[in-house]
Motif scaffolding. Structure first.
Motif, PDB file in Angstrom:
ATOM      1  N   TYR A 180     161.327  96.925  93.138  1.00  0.00           N
ATOM      2  CA  TYR A 180     160.053  97.066  92.421  1.00  0.00           C
ATOM      3  C   TYR A 180     159.531  95.716  91.933  1.00  0.00           C
ATOM      4  N   LEU A 181     160.402  94.908  91.352  1.00  0.00           N
ATOM      5  CA  LEU A 181     159.957  93.630  90.807  1.00  0.00           C
ATOM      6  C   LEU A 181     159.445  92.689  91.894  1.00  0.00           C
ATOM      7  N   VAL A 182     160.092  92.708  93.065  1.00  0.00           N
ATOM      8  CA  VAL A 182     159.720  91.764  94.132  1.00  0.00           C
ATOM      9  C   VAL A 182     158.555  92.287  94.958  1.00  0.00           C
ATOM     10  N   GLU A 183     158.573  93.554  95.303  1.00  0.00           N
ATOM     11  CA  GLU A 183     157.601  94.082  96.257  1.00  0.00           C
ATOM     12  C   GLU A 183     156.394  94.745  95.605  1.00  0.00           C
ATOM     13  N   TYR A 184     156.548  95.309  94.423  1.00  0.00           N
ATOM     14  CA  TYR A 184     155.461  96.066  93.809  1.00  0.00           C
ATOM     15  C   TYR A 184     155.062  95.558  92.431  1.00  0.00           C
ATOM     16  N   GLY A 185     155.970  94.888  91.737  1.00  0.00           N
ATOM     17  CA  GLY A 185     155.771  94.589  90.328  1.00  0.00           C
ATOM     18  C   GLY A 185     154.615  93.630  90.062  1.00  0.00           C
ATOM     19  N   LYS A 186     153.675  94.081  89.266  1.00  0.00           N
ATOM     20  CA  LYS A 186     152.574  93.248  88.814  1.00  0.00           C
ATOM     21  C   LYS A 186     152.172  93.699  87.412  1.00  0.00           C
TER      22      LYS A 186
END
Length: 372
Positions: A180-186
């Motif tokens: 989540y942090l790398v691919e989706y997290g914003k």
């Protein structure tokens, strides 16, 4: 009537700075092309080290210094001074500074390795006294602390079960959080998750144990291996998240873009491209996280309570573990108990070392193969 013969071969021309045929200035030729200079042999650092050890030992013995650590510090200072001075005299100051920096790096490496080898040697030399097949296959049931015999089987079984349960819970949570942090997290949520992961990384193990203990008191839950596993889970999750996150960031964006350009959904791209590419580093991070929690003692003392008997059920009743067994036996103070504590410490070190070797093997096996 005479005529001059014409040949196709041009007249030989000396190269610039040359002296006659093949006029390159070689070593000792004295020509302008001579770029040679004096240099120390390859064995010079080893010679400096031997001379420094002799100087340190001589000064330490002459001054009546009892601590060998003081002898070693004198030898270190002598080694750096000799390296810099001799290199300056033989070569030049620029090379001397380079050799001094290299020597400092080697000295720091040796100073870091010596305590590790000393710890390993002490544990092996004292642990082999009680380590045998009987020690690994028996528990402490019916054996007093001052008596010979007994074993570590119940503690080893408890460690395997508690660490296994913590791994089963931590790895999926940590892996999905890192994805989540790398691919989706914003935005704010990703920043908050990153902040709490960083905070959890530095949480002392006793705090995690007290947190689970408070939940046990609120729900009137009895001590068990599962409670200890929950505390170990709190300690393991941030390590898995941080290591997995760094491995996923190393995956080239070109691989992601190529998969998306082919019309592959993002979730499938992550599952089929990103994770297989980083699986070696992820596995290494998981193994290191397991090795980190395998030696925790404080949560086990609070939540598992320890037991002298074999309890293969981690969901009911008190259990033991290798760290708790070491603490328990060393607290007895008898010679036989202390020998058992050192043997259990050797088993724990072997367990952690095997995990690290397995992690390195999997990382090398799953590493991307480079083409010729």
């Amino acid at each position: 009537m005479s005529h001059t013969a014409i040949t196709d071969q041009p007249a030989p021309v000396d190269p610039p700075g040359g002296h006659g045929r093949g006029g390159r200035g070689g070593r000792g030729s004295g020509g302008n092309g001579d770029l040679s200079q004096r240099s120390l042999p390859r064995w010079a650092p080893m010679g400096f080290a031997v001379l420094a050890v002799l100087i340190g030992s001589g000064i330490g013995a002459g001054a009546g210094l009892d601590s060998k650590v003081q002898w070693g510090l004198i030898a270190v200072v002598a080694f750096l001074a000799i390296s810099y001075g001799v290199t300056t005299a033989v070569e030049n100051q620029r090379q001397a500074k380079d050799r001094l920096a290299t020597s400092v790096v080697w000295v720091c490496f040796v100073l870091a390795v010596i305590p590790l080898f000393s710890l390993l040697w002490t544990t092996i030399s004292r642990g082999v006294k009680a380590l045998d097949l009987n020690f690994l296959t028996h528990s402490m049931a019916g054996v007093l602390g001052s008596e010979q015999g007994g074993g570590v089987y119940h503690a080893l079984l408890g460690t395997l079960e508690q660490v296994g349960i913590a791994t089963v819970i931590s790895v999926p949570l940590g892996l999905l959080t890192a994805v989540y942090l790398v691919e989706y997290g914003k935005g704010a949520l990703a920043k908050a998750v990153t902040f709490f992961v960083d905070v959890m990384t530095g949480i002392p193990s006793i705090v995690a144990g007290l947190f689970i203990l408070s939940l046990m008191l609120m729900t009137n839950t009895q001590p068990s291996g599962l409670m200890g596993s929950l505390a170990l889970t709190i300690l393991m999750i941030p390590v898995v998240v941080r290591s997995t996150e760094e491995m996923l960031k190393l995956v080239p964006n070109e691989l992601r873009e190529s998969a998306l350009a082919l019309g592959v959904p993002k979730w499938r791209m992550i599952l089929k491209v990103v994770l297989p590419t980083a699986i070696g580093g992820i596995t290494t991070g998981v193994m290191l996280a397991i090795a980190r929690i395998a030696g925790e003692t404080a949560p086990i003392i609070l939540l598992v309570f320890g037991s002298q008997l074999i309890n293969a059920n981690p969901f009911e009743g008190a259990q033991s573990s290798l760290p708790f067994y070491i603490y328990e036996q060393y607290k007895v103070g008898e010679v036989a108990a202390i020998d058992r504590a050192w043997a259990a410490a050797l088993v724990l070190i072997a367990f952690v070392m095997i995990l690290n070797l397995v992690a390195r093997g999997i990382a090398r096996w799953k590493a991307p193969k480079s083409g010729r």
